[in-house]
Design a protein around this motif. Structure first.
Motif, PDB file in Angstrom:
ATOM      1  N   UNK A  13       1.390  64.886 131.657  1.00  0.00           N
ATOM      2  CA  UNK A  13       0.097  64.214 131.483  1.00  0.00           C
ATOM      3  C   UNK A  13      -0.778  65.042 130.558  1.00  0.00           C
ATOM      4  N   UNK A  14      -1.218  64.431 129.471  1.00  0.00           N
ATOM      5  CA  UNK A  14      -2.013  65.137 128.478  1.00  0.00           C
ATOM      6  C   UNK A  14      -1.180  65.761 127.377  1.00  0.00           C
ATOM      7  N   UNK A  15       0.154  65.746 127.545  1.00  0.00           N
ATOM      8  CA  UNK A  15       1.056  66.266 126.509  1.00  0.00           C
ATOM      9  C   UNK A  15       1.968  65.160 125.995  1.00  0.00           C
ATOM     10  N   UNK A  16       2.621  64.446 126.896  1.00  0.00           N
ATOM     11  CA  UNK A  16       3.496  63.328 126.510  1.00  0.00           C
ATOM     12  C   UNK A  16       2.713  62.025 126.448  1.00  0.00           C
ATOM     13  N   UNK A  17       1.862  61.815 127.458  1.00  0.00           N
ATOM     14  CA  UNK A  17       1.080  60.572 127.506  1.00  0.00           C
ATOM     15  C   UNK A  17      -0.235  60.789 128.226  1.00  0.00           C
ATOM     16  N   UNK A  18      -1.122  59.832 128.065  1.00  0.00           N
ATOM     17  CA  UNK A  18      -2.388  59.779 128.795  1.00  0.00           C
ATOM     18  C   UNK A  18      -2.489  58.388 129.408  1.00  0.00           C
ATOM     19  N   UNK A  19      -2.401  58.319 130.742  1.00  0.00           N
ATOM     20  CA  UNK A  19      -2.522  57.048 131.456  1.00  0.00           C
ATOM     21  C   UNK A  19      -1.579  55.986 130.867  1.00  0.00           C
ATOM     22  N   UNK A  20      -0.369  56.410 130.545  1.00  0.00           N
ATOM     23  CA  UNK A  20       0.628  55.479 130.027  1.00  0.00           C
ATOM     24  C   UNK A  20       0.628  55.312 128.518  1.00  0.00           C
ATOM     25  N   UNK A 155      -5.438  70.710 141.368  1.00  0.00           N
ATOM     26  CA  UNK A 155      -6.078  70.151 140.175  1.00  0.00           C
ATOM     27  C   UNK A 155      -7.319  69.352 140.577  1.00  0.00           C
ATOM     28  N   UNK A 156      -8.499  69.739 140.125  1.00  0.00           N
ATOM     29  CA  UNK A 156      -9.705  69.012 140.522  1.00  0.00           C
ATOM     30  C   UNK A 156      -9.796  67.627 139.913  1.00  0.00           C
ATOM     31  N   UNK A 157      -9.191  67.473 138.726  1.00  0.00           N
ATOM     32  CA  UNK A 157      -9.273  66.188 138.031  1.00  0.00           C
ATOM     33  C   UNK A 157      -7.952  65.914 137.316  1.00  0.00           C
ATOM     34  N   UNK A 158      -7.759  64.653 136.985  1.00  0.00           N
ATOM     35  CA  UNK A 158      -6.511  64.168 136.396  1.00  0.00           C
ATOM     36  C   UNK A 158      -6.864  63.472 135.084  1.00  0.00           C
ATOM     37  N   UNK A 159      -6.178  63.806 133.971  1.00  0.00           N
ATOM     38  CA  UNK A 159      -6.583  63.237 132.683  1.00  0.00           C
ATOM     39  C   UNK A 159      -6.182  61.777 132.527  1.00  0.00           C
ATOM     40  N   UNK A 160      -7.112  60.973 132.066  1.00  0.00           N
ATOM     41  CA  UNK A 160      -6.853  59.577 131.717  1.00  0.00           C
ATOM     42  C   UNK A 160      -7.541  59.309 130.389  1.00  0.00           C
TER      43      UNK A 160
END
Length: 243
Positions: A13-20, A155-160
């Protein structure tokens, strides 16, 4: 990638994709590394999917076969740590399907929200369908059963796309506050256990390169482990716009 590196340990997440949504420039670089014969292992704190699902999704995204053996996520990390250090356990999990699947594959029993009294372990991951009843069941297992408190990450937050949403760490903080207990063990990044699993999967390389999108998680882990690390600015960490 410089010839001195004998493996790539990549976040997802944040390297290959962001929220799909695929991050094409990063995928092109990953594809070139794989085609050049570089040893690539994917390492993510996301416990919502099983390694089998990740294998399908990553293979499709990158256009190259990515077997389960090349994937380490925090669901697998938690299940494996529990198996190796405490044996088959009776678990009340907070998390999504991926966490349940990995726990069961490791030989643990996963109990439902109404069955918390049978649990000797509570495992907490990201649950985007969290409810008060799920939290209450975990609270009861931790305070009344004195269950072992295992977490997949802080992790406090998740990238989208466009920002972030609350991560597993927010759920962990709720339970630590309500129970007055700190988690007994963190099986996710930036702790060394999950990195050791990824390095096992990479064949214990002598000089790997760690790639991630977070200074506080990915880069921190690399520094503590003495591993060269590369920060990409396509996820949580961004360059602030100039005034």
């Amino acid at each position: 990638m410089p010839n001195c590196y004998d493996a790539l340990i990549l976040d997802v997440d944040g390297v290959v994709w962001l929220e799909g949504t695929l991050i094409e420039e990063n995928i092109r670089a990953i594809r070139k590394a794989i085609d050049a014969g570089v040893n690539v292992v994917f390492l993510t704190n996301n416990a919502t999917r099983s390694r089998r699902i990740y294998s399908i999704l990553l293979s499709d995204a990158i256009g190259r076969e990515i077997p389960e053996s090349r994937i380490v996520n925090s669901a697998y990390s938690a299940a494996e740590w529990l198996k190796r250090h405490r044996g088959p356990s009776r678990v009340y999990p907070i998390g999504e399907e991926g966490l349940i699947v990995e726990l069961q594959l490791a030989g643990h029993l996963a109990f439902s929200v109404t069955e918390w009294r049978y649990a000797d372990t509570v495992v907490v991951g990201l649950d985007r369908h969290i409810t008060y009843h799920k939290l209450m069941a975990a609270h009861k297992a931790l305070t009344r059963n004195k269950a072992f408190f295992l977490i997949t990450n802080r992790d406090p937050a998740y990238p989208v796309t466009g920002g972030t949403i609350p991560g597993a760490g927010a759920i962990v903080s709720f339970l630590e506050t309500s129970t007055g207990r700190k988690a007994d063990y963190n099986a996710g990044k930036p702790e060394k256990w999950i990195l050791e699993l990824a390095l096992e999967r990479a064949g214990k390389p002598s000089n790997p390169l760690l790639v991630g999108d977070r200074v506080d998680i990915d880069m921190s882990m690399g520094v503590k482990a003495g591993i060269d690390s590369l920060l990409v600015l396509t996820g949580v960490t961004r360059i602030p716009p100039e005034d």
